[in-house]
Write a protein that holds these residues in place. Structure first.
Motif, PDB file in Angstrom:
ATOM      1  N   SER A 420     -15.180   2.259   2.970  1.00 24.05           N
ATOM      2  CA  SER A 420     -15.559   1.188   3.893  1.00 24.05           C
ATOM      3  C   SER A 420     -14.634  -0.015   3.758  1.00 24.05           C
ATOM      4  CB  SER A 420     -17.012   0.755   3.627  1.00 24.05           C
ATOM      5  OG  SER A 420     -17.883   1.856   3.793  1.00 24.05           O
ATOM      6  N   ILE A 421     -14.326  -0.348   2.494  1.00 21.74           N
ATOM      7  CA  ILE A 421     -13.434  -1.496   2.283  1.00 21.74           C
ATOM      8  C   ILE A 421     -12.044  -1.174   2.858  1.00 21.74           C
ATOM      9  CG2 ILE A 421     -12.265  -2.890   0.520  1.00 21.74           C
ATOM     10  CD1 ILE A 421     -14.860  -2.605  -1.179  1.00 21.74           C
ATOM     11  N   ALA A 422     -11.596   0.050   2.599  1.00 20.03           N
ATOM     12  CA  ALA A 422     -10.281   0.452   3.117  1.00 20.03           C
ATOM     13  C   ALA A 422     -10.263   0.389   4.646  1.00 20.03           C
ATOM     14  CB  ALA A 422      -9.946   1.868   2.647  1.00 20.03           C
ATOM     15  N   HIS A 423     -11.328   0.865   5.260  1.00 19.76           N
ATOM     16  CA  HIS A 423     -11.427   0.856   6.719  1.00 19.76           C
ATOM     17  C   HIS A 423     -11.406  -0.582   7.246  1.00 19.76           C
ATOM     18  CE1 HIS A 423     -13.459   1.011  10.666  1.00 19.76           C
ATOM     19  NE2 HIS A 423     -12.904   2.220  10.790  1.00 19.76           N
ATOM     20  N   ALA A 424     -12.174  -1.458   6.586  1.00 21.93           N
ATOM     21  CA  ALA A 424     -12.256  -2.851   7.034  1.00 21.93           C
ATOM     22  C   ALA A 424     -10.892  -3.522   6.931  1.00 21.93           C
ATOM     23  CB  ALA A 424     -13.284  -3.608   6.186  1.00 21.93           C
ATOM     24  N   GLU A 425     -10.196  -3.270   5.824  1.00 21.49           N
ATOM     25  CA  GLU A 425      -8.889  -3.916   5.652  1.00 21.49           C
ATOM     26  C   GLU A 425      -7.876  -3.358   6.642  1.00 21.49           C
ATOM     27  OE1 GLU A 425      -8.084  -3.669   1.425  1.00 21.49           O
ATOM     28  OE2 GLU A 425      -9.102  -5.593   1.113  1.00 21.49           O
ATOM     29  N   ALA A 426      -7.908  -2.047   6.872  1.00 20.80           N
ATOM     30  CA  ALA A 426      -6.954  -1.426   7.796  1.00 20.80           C
ATOM     31  C   ALA A 426      -7.184  -1.891   9.231  1.00 20.80           C
ATOM     32  CB  ALA A 426      -7.073   0.101   7.727  1.00 20.80           C
ATOM     33  N   ASN A 427      -8.449  -2.151   9.562  1.00 19.63           N
ATOM     34  CA  ASN A 427      -8.758  -2.545  10.937  1.00 19.63           C
ATOM     35  C   ASN A 427      -8.968  -4.049  11.100  1.00 19.63           C
ATOM     36  OD1 ASN A 427      -9.094   0.160  12.544  1.00 19.63           O
ATOM     37  ND2 ASN A 427     -10.033   0.476  10.541  1.00 19.63           N
TER      38      ASN A 427
END
Length: 867
Positions: A420-427
């Motif tokens: 989730s953190i990775a997704h938030a940072e990527a987007n």
RNA sequence: GCCCGAGUGGCGAAAUGGUAGACGCAGGGGAUUCAAAAUCCCCCGCCGCAAGGCGUGCCGGUUCGAGUCCGGCCUCGGGCACCA
């Protein structure tokens, strides 16, 4: 018959030690040093049995290490600032200073007869101007090093007494004297930047190998490192100048289940909205009519107020979430705002049910069997489907995700958080952050009896530190406590001073320091207690660190964490060497001595406490106040504290039986780390035992012949006693050392060995008892013809050859149950042992004709036959 | 509410995953004593005549073997940032 008379021998040997200077700590570069320290006491007035237990433990270590050849530092001082002195002054007139120094004198008088091997020449009290002068110097150095700042923080305010209350003084939300409901009030206060050290204080816990695991764990949880996501919810319409609400969450994986956003009543948005919303203002005011403790906040009924404002869900087009103000959101943690996911957080679920907010599952359990589609088919009821329990599995457990934004299907909570953190940072809709629970340390206290904060407030120059040559900023003596509040505030000649920088009229800071500051560096001061600087580099380099620190578990978090921070701050400001970043090498947390509390109530219904010696037990079992005959309510045992008056004064035991008996008694029976319920029975038995040992020494006649053959077994028993008692002391198993000494006494008493052999055994007995019962041990040593003072003799060594046994007894089990025993030579071969074991009649009976399936022989330990 | 501990005979307790209850208190019996105090000796987890069975807060698990390790509870204690 010779009698043990403690009243004669105890003062005699104390004087002898004093004359010889046995306990003066000497900086000797040729010897290894050992610094043993017990947490210093608050001078409440009388020592109680808990103190005796604590200081006897330290003394056992100190005396043992001295015998092992170390240069020992074992100091004593007084944690002398604090509220009780002011309370006493308010209750019965007088001055906190007189009360405190009077108590110190009384307690010192009670402690000296205990025969502790303390270097009294290093004694100080934290309220001595010589001590707090150095503390003020440290404060200024830390201020200049950027370790201290000011900010607003809330305190408990008593609106009737117009004074700040400690958490302890808030009872059921009301001031303890006035009875008025307390309010929260903001004051600008001084803070130490301990949170800058969060990561380091956490990581360094791993290096504290000689600390109890539980203390390290408690500290780690207190520092509370958590990785999470910071994200913003946009308001659907700007409100009071705010366009978005920043939230921090440790469970970003549950974002799809967010059904509301809640902010603290102290959040800037909530404060702004109060202006135009009288109901909200009333709600927030109610929230502020509450104490400041986390406990009170967490246990209070969860309440919220719907602001009517809404925010947009960052990932779900068209979903709007209501914004609530809630009393359980802490402004101090994270951003002071959260999103609520009721399906996976019990508190959020309770809140949602109470206010009719939606509950949305984001994951469900993975079905146990492979032939069903969903957990529901196996009877799982999700919160969304109406369950009262939120679904909160371990983060390591795999769950099945519903429409997860990062595309997860089955994954553990941990994996989902990372994704989730990775997704938030990527987007670009959020940022992974590390958050700590540890807050900066607020040290301002609006009280008189503390170390003055050496700062002057000038209208032109701001907050200016006092010039170092003007230290100490002394507490004025001419103050009165006839009205509540801080007397320093109403003391113009003390308060009004010129600015140290520009010389114009200015005002002193009237707050004093938290007493935890005093105790955060006293251990370093003991290495050079009269130095004109906080520490002396050479002395600190030699004596630091504390090799063994001993104190109550109740200090596991705050005092120890603050001291660890202070050691770092003192290193940064040049007052301690690098090696002192962790000042306590080994820590032992002893259990508390507890006692029941005897309570009655006064005519206003307030509790009145009675000490154990003020009550009588009637034959009926009823417990009454001796003076009035009033029946007391017995509250179950708690740690001894002056305010609850459940303390036991050791003076009676010492007067009747002497210090050695009191010391022996507190070291026996209970393991030191465990709490112990005080009972008076047993002191008599301890004295009987010491008398017996004394008599054996007094009546020993070395010329007495004996059975020669008995000398060897006695020597073996002596070697065994040395080994076991030593091991007990090394491992803080003082109670087992005492038990071994009892057994050794019985062995000597029953031995038919020669008088000379018994004399040697008794001399070792004296040596082994010396740490616990030093006076008796010296007396024995003298009677038995020992050289010099026993306090200066080396520790006895056990001859390894005498510790080896020729034969051993092995238990024989059948299916894990003991059925018999066999005695075999020490090095017996495995097949010999097996054969012997099978031959045992009890074993045969237990086998009942069954054939052994497996034979387990653990050498030197046990035989187990599996059928 | 959250974090951390502890729980074993009538009592305080002992036990590197290997004989549960060492050692002490209380209790019982005996010796000594004219008597007592003091001292010394013996017995002492529960049930059972015994053989044996049952026992370390409760429920389950791992293991040849669990007081000890793992999971879930219960009770008591400590801490929760201004008691010290």
């Amino acid at each position: 018959m010779s009698r043990l008379t403690p009243s004669e021998i105890e003062p005699k040997w104390q004087a002898a030690w004093e004359r010889a200077g046995c306990f003066t700590a000497r900086h000797d570069p040729d010897r290894p040093k050992y610094y043993v320290l017990e947490m210093f006491p608050y001078p409440s007035g009388r020592i109680h049995i808990g103190h005796v237990r604590n200081y006897t433990m330290g003394d056992v270590i100190a005396r043992y290490k001295r015998a092992r050849g170390y240069a020992v530092l074992h100091p004593m001082g007084w944690d002398a600032f604090g509220m009780p002195a002011e309370n006493a002054a308010m209750a019965s007139g007088g001055h906190p200073k007189d009360w405190t120094y009077g108590n110190i004198a009384d307690m010192r008088d009670q402690m000296k007869p205990m025969g502790f091997s303390i270097d009294w020449s290093r004694e100080f009290a934290t309220c001595d101007p010589e001590y707090y002068a150095q503390q003020q110097r440290l404060f200024i150095d830390m201020l200049e090093a950027g370790l201290i700042y000011r900010k607003a923080a809330v305190v408990n305010w008593d609106p009737v007494d117009m004074t700040v209350l400690a958490n302890e003084q808030v009872i059921d939300g009301k001031g303890w004297r006035s009875g008025a409901p307390v309010e929260r009030r903001e004051l600008v206060q001084w803070f130490f930047r301990i949170s800058d050290f969060s990561e380091e204080l956490l990581e360094a816990l791993d290096t504290l190998e000689k600390w109890p695991d539980k203390v390290r764990l408690m500290q780690a949880n207190w520092i509370g490192r958590s990785r999470g996501l910071r994200l913003a919810f946009d308001l659907t319409a700007p409100a009071a100048g705010h366009e978005r609400i920043e939230v921090f969450t440790t469970r970003p994986d549950t974002l799809m289940g967010a059904s509301f956003v809640a902010v603290s009543p102290d959040h800037p948005l909530a404060r702004a909205l109060e202006e135009g919303d009288a109901d909200l203002a009333a709600f927030s005011a109610e929230c502020r009519r509450m104490g400041t403790s986390e406990e009170e906040l967490e246990t209070a009924e969860k309440k919220g107020y719907d602001t009517g404002r809404t925010v947009r869900h960052p990932l779900i087009e068209g979903r709007e979430l209501p914004v609530w103000v809630a009393n359980f959101i802490l402004m101090d943690y994270g951003t002071g705002a959260i999103f609520g996911c009721p399906a996976h957080d019990q508190r959020d679920l309770d809140f949602a049910r109470k206010y009719g907010l939606p509950v949305i599952d984001t994951f469900r359990p993975v079905p146990f069997s492979s032939d069903v589609e969903s957990a529901e088919q196996e009877g799982f009821v999700s919160p969304e489907a109406g369950a009262d329990a939120a679904f909160v599995p371990q983060k390591t457990e795999k769950v099945r995700w519903i429409d997860h934004f990062a595309g997860l299907t089955e994954a553990t909570g941990e994996e989902a958080i990372d994704a989730s953190i990775a997704h938030a940072e990527a987007n670009g809709w959020g940022e992974g952050v590390v958050q700590f629970r540890l807050r900066d340390w607020g040290i301002s206290r609006q009280r008189y009896w503390g170390c003055p904060i050496p700062v002057v407030h000038c209208e032109a120059c701001g907050a200016v530190p006092e010039n170092r040559e003007n230290l100490p900023v002394r507490l004025p003596d001419d103050v009165s406590f006839d009205q509540p509040g801080n007397p320093l505030d109403r003391h113009p000649t003390w308060r009004d001073v010129p600015c140290p920088e520009c010389g114009r009229p200015a005002k002193r800071e009237t707050d004093t320091m938290d007493t935890f500051v005093d105790s955060s560096w006293y251990f370093a001061r003991f290495t050079a207690p009269r130095a004109e600087t906080p520490t002396d580099p050479e002395e600190a380099a030699y004596w630091m660190n504390v090799d063994q620190y001993i104190g109550g578990v109740e200090h596991a978090i705050l005092h120890l964490l603050y001291s660890r921070f202070f050691a770092r701050a003192m290193h940064i400001t040049g007052h301690l060497p690098e090696k002192c970043r962790e000042p306590f090498e080994a820590l032992f947390t002893q259990g508390m001595v507890t006692h029941a509390i005897y309570q009655t109530t006064d005519d206003r219904g307030r509790p009145v406490y009675h000490t154990p010696d003020e009550v009588d037990v009637r034959e009926t079992g009823e417990i009454v106040v001796r003076a009035t005959g009033e029946t007391v309510e017995v509250i179950p045992s708690q740690k001894m504290s002056k305010s609850k008056r459940n303390t036991v004064d050791p003076a009676a035991i010492v007067a009747q039986y002497g210090a050695d008996t009191a010391r022996w008694f507190v070291m026996s029976d209970s393991p030191p780390e465990r709490d112990v319920e005080w009972t008076a029975a047993g002191a008599e038995a301890a004295f009987r035992h010491l008398s017996r040992v004394y008599r054996m020494a007094a009546e020993n006649d070395p010329s007495e012949p004996g059975a020669e053959a008995e000398d060897e077994p006695l020597r073996r028993a002596t070697a065994r006693a040395i080994a076991d008692v030593t091991e007990g002391i090394e491992q803080f198993g003082f109670n087992t050392s005492v038990a071994r000494l009892y057994a050794f006494t019985n062995t000597i008493a029953r031995s038919a060995a020669s008088g000379a052999a018994r004399r040697e055994a008794l001399k070792v007995m004296a040596q082994l008892m010396q740490p616990m019962t030093p006076h008796l041990a010296e007396e024995m040593w003298e009677m038995l013809g020992g050289e010099g003072l026993l306090a200066e003799q080396p520790w006895p060594e056990a001859d390894p050859a005498l510790l080896v046994e020729d034969t051993i007894t092995l238990p024989v089990q059948v299916n894990g149950k003991k059925r018999g025993e066999i005695t075999v030579p020490k090095d017996a071969a495995k097949d010999v042992i097996e054969a012997l074991a099978m031959d045992e009649p009890a074993v045969q009976r237990a086998l009942d004709g069954g054939r052994p399936k497996k034979l387990i022989v653990v050498p030197g330990r046990i035989v187990n036959i599996v059928v």
